[in-house]
Design an enzyme around this catalytic site. Structure first.
Site, PDB file in Angstrom:
ATOM      1  N   ALA A  63       0.864  -1.178   0.000  1.00 22.23           N
ATOM      2  CA  ALA A  63       0.000   0.000   0.000  1.00 22.23           C
ATOM      3  C   ALA A  63       0.903   1.231   0.000  1.00 22.23           C
ATOM      4  O   ALA A  63       2.062   1.153   0.413  1.00 22.23           O
ATOM      5  CB  ALA A  63      -0.890  -0.019   1.230  1.00 22.23           C
ATOM      6  N   GLY A 108       0.728  -4.993   1.055  1.00 19.68           N
ATOM      7  CA  GLY A 108      -0.464  -5.105   0.210  1.00 19.68           C
ATOM      8  C   GLY A 108      -0.205  -5.884  -1.079  1.00 19.68           C
ATOM      9  O   GLY A 108      -1.137  -6.427  -1.676  1.00 19.68           O
ATOM     10  N   GLU A 111      -0.530  -9.388  -0.137  1.00 15.52           N
ATOM     11  CA  GLU A 111      -1.947  -9.592   0.183  1.00 15.52           C
ATOM     12  C   GLU A 111      -2.819  -9.678  -1.070  1.00 15.52           C
ATOM     13  O   GLU A 111      -3.742 -10.485  -1.134  1.00 15.52           O
ATOM     14  CB  GLU A 111      -2.426  -8.461   1.114  1.00 15.52           C
ATOM     15  CG  GLU A 111      -1.808  -8.563   2.509  1.00 15.52           C
ATOM     16  CD  GLU A 111      -2.042  -7.333   3.367  1.00 15.52           C
ATOM     17  OE1 GLU A 111      -1.724  -6.211   2.910  1.00 15.52           O
ATOM     18  OE2 GLU A 111      -2.542  -7.471   4.492  1.00 15.52           O
TER      19      GLU A 111
HETATM   20  N1  CO8 Z   1       4.494   3.167  -0.995  1.00 16.68           N
HETATM   21  C1  CO8 Z   1       4.847   4.305  -1.610  1.00 16.68           C
HETATM   22  N2  CO8 Z   1       5.921   4.412  -2.393  1.00 16.68           N
HETATM   23  C2  CO8 Z   1       6.697   3.331  -2.551  1.00 16.68           C
HETATM   24  C3  CO8 Z   1       6.398   2.104  -1.930  1.00 16.68           C
HETATM   25  C4  CO8 Z   1       5.234   2.037  -1.122  1.00 16.68           C
HETATM   26  N3  CO8 Z   1       4.836   0.918  -0.526  1.00 16.68           N
HETATM   27  N4  CO8 Z   1       7.361   1.219  -2.259  1.00 16.68           N
HETATM   28  C5  CO8 Z   1       8.222   1.870  -3.060  1.00 16.68           C
HETATM   29  N5  CO8 Z   1       7.835   3.139  -3.238  1.00 16.68           N
HETATM   30  C6  CO8 Z   1       8.496   4.176  -4.042  1.00 16.68           C
HETATM   31  C7  CO8 Z   1       9.700   4.734  -3.322  1.00 16.68           C
HETATM   32  O1  CO8 Z   1       9.317   5.714  -2.390  1.00 16.68           O
HETATM   33  C8  CO8 Z   1      10.493   5.290  -4.472  1.00 16.68           C
HETATM   34  O2  CO8 Z   1       9.917   6.510  -4.867  1.00 16.68           O
HETATM   35  P1  CO8 Z   1      10.867   7.782  -5.252  1.00 16.68           P
HETATM   36  O3  CO8 Z   1      11.642   7.303  -6.449  1.00 16.68           O
HETATM   37  O4  CO8 Z   1       9.897   8.858  -5.518  1.00 16.68           O
HETATM   38  O5  CO8 Z   1      11.760   7.994  -4.067  1.00 16.68           O
HETATM   39  C9  CO8 Z   1      10.215   4.302  -5.592  1.00 16.68           C
HETATM   40  O6  CO8 Z   1       9.025   3.592  -5.225  1.00 16.68           O
HETATM   41  C10 CO8 Z   1      11.321   3.285  -5.762  1.00 16.68           C
HETATM   42  O7  CO8 Z   1      11.536   2.676  -4.510  1.00 16.68           O
HETATM   43  P2  CO8 Z   1      13.006   2.561  -3.846  1.00 16.68           P
HETATM   44  O8  CO8 Z   1      13.881   3.688  -4.280  1.00 16.68           O
HETATM   45  O9  CO8 Z   1      12.812   2.378  -2.364  1.00 16.68           O
HETATM   46  O10 CO8 Z   1      13.528   1.207  -4.525  1.00 16.68           O
HETATM   47  P3  CO8 Z   1      14.569   0.185  -3.933  1.00 16.68           P
HETATM   48  O11 CO8 Z   1      14.899  -0.756  -5.020  1.00 16.68           O
HETATM   49  O12 CO8 Z   1      15.683   0.880  -3.234  1.00 16.68           O
HETATM   50  O13 CO8 Z   1      13.747  -0.614  -2.786  1.00 16.68           O
HETATM   51  C11 CO8 Z   1      11.833  -1.782  -1.897  1.00 16.68           C
HETATM   52  C12 CO8 Z   1      12.640  -1.413  -3.155  1.00 16.68           C
HETATM   53  C13 CO8 Z   1      12.682  -2.704  -1.010  1.00 16.68           C
HETATM   54  C14 CO8 Z   1      10.575  -2.512  -2.342  1.00 16.68           C
HETATM   55  C15 CO8 Z   1      11.498  -0.494  -1.116  1.00 16.68           C
HETATM   56  O14 CO8 Z   1      10.926   0.444  -2.019  1.00 16.68           O
HETATM   57  C16 CO8 Z   1      10.523  -0.707   0.003  1.00 16.68           C
HETATM   58  O15 CO8 Z   1      10.907  -1.208   1.052  1.00 16.68           O
HETATM   59  N6  CO8 Z   1       9.244  -0.314  -0.204  1.00 16.68           N
HETATM   60  C17 CO8 Z   1       8.235  -0.390   0.815  1.00 16.68           C
HETATM   61  C18 CO8 Z   1       7.778  -1.810   1.001  1.00 16.68           C
HETATM   62  C19 CO8 Z   1       6.767  -1.897   2.102  1.00 16.68           C
HETATM   63  O16 CO8 Z   1       7.071  -1.657   3.270  1.00 16.68           O
HETATM   64  N7  CO8 Z   1       5.544  -2.271   1.742  1.00 16.68           N
HETATM   65  C20 CO8 Z   1       4.475  -2.454   2.690  1.00 16.68           C
HETATM   66  C21 CO8 Z   1       3.713  -1.179   2.839  1.00 16.68           C
HETATM   67  S1  CO8 Z   1       2.504  -1.315   4.130  1.00 16.68           S
HETATM   68  C22 CO8 Z   1       1.255  -2.177   3.432  1.00 16.68           C
HETATM   69  O17 CO8 Z   1       1.289  -2.605   2.306  1.00 16.68           O
HETATM   70  C23 CO8 Z   1       0.093  -2.390   4.298  1.00 16.68           C
HETATM   71  C24 CO8 Z   1      -1.127  -2.870   3.544  1.00 16.68           C
HETATM   72  C25 CO8 Z   1      -2.352  -2.718   4.350  1.00 16.68           C
HETATM   73  C26 CO8 Z   1      -2.780  -1.284   4.435  1.00 16.68           C
HETATM   74  C27 CO8 Z   1      -3.942  -1.125   5.341  1.00 16.68           C
HETATM   75  C28 CO8 Z   1      -4.385   0.318   5.385  1.00 16.68           C
HETATM   76  C29 CO8 Z   1      -4.863   0.770   6.700  1.00 16.68           C
END
Ligand code: CO8
Length: 274
Positions: A63, A108, A111
């Site tokens: 998400a 997400g 999920e």
């Molecule tokens: N949300 C928003 N932006 C994201 C997300 C995300 N989940 N994942 C990646 N991005 C964006 C980054 O911010 C980045 O944007 P920008 O270029 O503008 O800085 C771009 O995508 C590329 O990402 P990275 O530079 O971080 O790429 P890397 O190769 O270095 O890393 C990863 C890749 C490991 C996947 C890293 O991006 C990461 O850890 N992302 C987050 C993963 C995460 O924690 N996901 C779980 C989120 S919580 C969730 O899903 C809960 C669901 C239920 C919600 C319920 C609501 C109440």
């Protein structure tokens, strides 16, 4: 649609979450567009769906953390419901859905994959429920579907530790059915990327599903899904009703008549979905 691509080829449709610059993270707009896309699927034509993500790196990286970061309790709950409603629509969608997982399937992303009927992945796939590291619980069904899919022990380990797992481990615990690697020639040059190989396999599997009697396939999905939530006595009754429901359809009459016809020259006609 800004973030969803929808393509139909024969009886198979592919939905691609197309927000590559944010690794296909699910914000409200993506969820709304996915919901509208599912509502618009022409079920007279489409018999199997493939769900994938744009680009070679990520299926869905969760998400949208930016959007979630300022939510109040009530807004958090509402966002969870929005995701859950769409994911449940996918899970109970009348036709089978194959998740073709091309990279990160986190939060997400894991999920939404678990809301699909079948999961296959490329060998760069990474799965995880990192939510507790962000100060929240999984909120799009992760606590429920992961435990049902891989058992409470592995689900609790993944969710409590927030540790990501690679494709091989996901395969070992039953989270994905198959892993695909790149096709290389004798000199070691990549002929097809792992993503291309996996998408071709998804298309082949979907076409194989789509050529079977559609009413029977739909009833199988409903029987399995509804039966899993029932005790065995009730589950068997669910199957009996859906089994009975297939009789007198044109496809049942034709499928059985074709088998019984002793003419060796016969050629099987497509099922008509009636
Ligand atoms: N949300 C928003 N932006 C994201 C997300 C995300 N989940 N994942 C990646 N991005 C964006 C980054 O911010 C980045 O944007 P920008 O270029 O503008 O800085 C771009 O995508 C590329 O990402 P990275 O530079 O971080 O790429 P890397 O190769 O270095 O890393 C990863 C890749 C490991 C996947 C890293 O991006 C990461 O850890 N992302 C987050 C993963 C995460 O924690 N996901 C779980 C989120 S919580 C969730 O899903 C809960 C669901 C239920 C919600 C319920 C609501 C109440």
């Amino acid at each position: 649609m800004d973030f969803i691509l929808y393509e139909v080829s024969g009886n198979v449709a592919t939905i691609t979450i197309n927000r590559e610059r944010a690794l296909n993270a699910l914000n409200s707009q993506v969820l709304d567009e996915l919901n509208a896309t599912l509502d618009a699927v022409d079920l007279d034509t489409v018999r199997c769906l493939i769900l994938t993500g744009a680009g070679p790196k990520s299926f869905v990286a969760g998400a949208d953390i930016g959007e979630m970061s300022t939510l109040t309790k009530a807004e958090g709950e509402a966002f969870g419901k929005k995701g859950n409603d769409v994911f449940r629509k996918l899970e109970t969608f009348p036709i089978p859905v194959i998740a073709a997982i091309n990279g990160f399937a986190l939060g997400g992303g894991c999920e939404i994959a678990m809301s699909c009927d079948i999961r296959i992945c490329s060998d760069n796939a990474v799965f995880g429920q990192p939510e507790v590291g962000l100060g929240i619980t999984p909120g799009f069904g992760g606590t429920q579907r992961l435990a049902r899919l891989v058992g409470a022990g592995y689900a609790k380990q993944m969710i409590y530790t927030a540790r990501n797992i690679k494709a091989a481990e996901a395969y070992r615990i039953g989270l994905v059915n198959e892993i695909y690697s790149a096709e290389v020639d004798a000199e070691g040059n990549v002929v097809k990327t792992a993503q291309e190989v996996m998408l071709a396999a998804a298309q082949k599997m979907a076409a194989g599903i789509a050529k079977n009697a559609p009413i029977a396939v739909r009833n199988c999905k409903k029987a399995i899904n509804d039966g899993l939530d029932a005790n065995m006595d009730d589950a068997i009754v669910i199957e009996e009703k859906l089994f009975g429901d297939c009789f007198e359809t044109e496809d049942q009459k034709y499928g059985m008549a074709f088998f019984l016809d002793k003419n060796k020259e016969k050629v099987k006609a497509p099922f008509v979905n009636r």
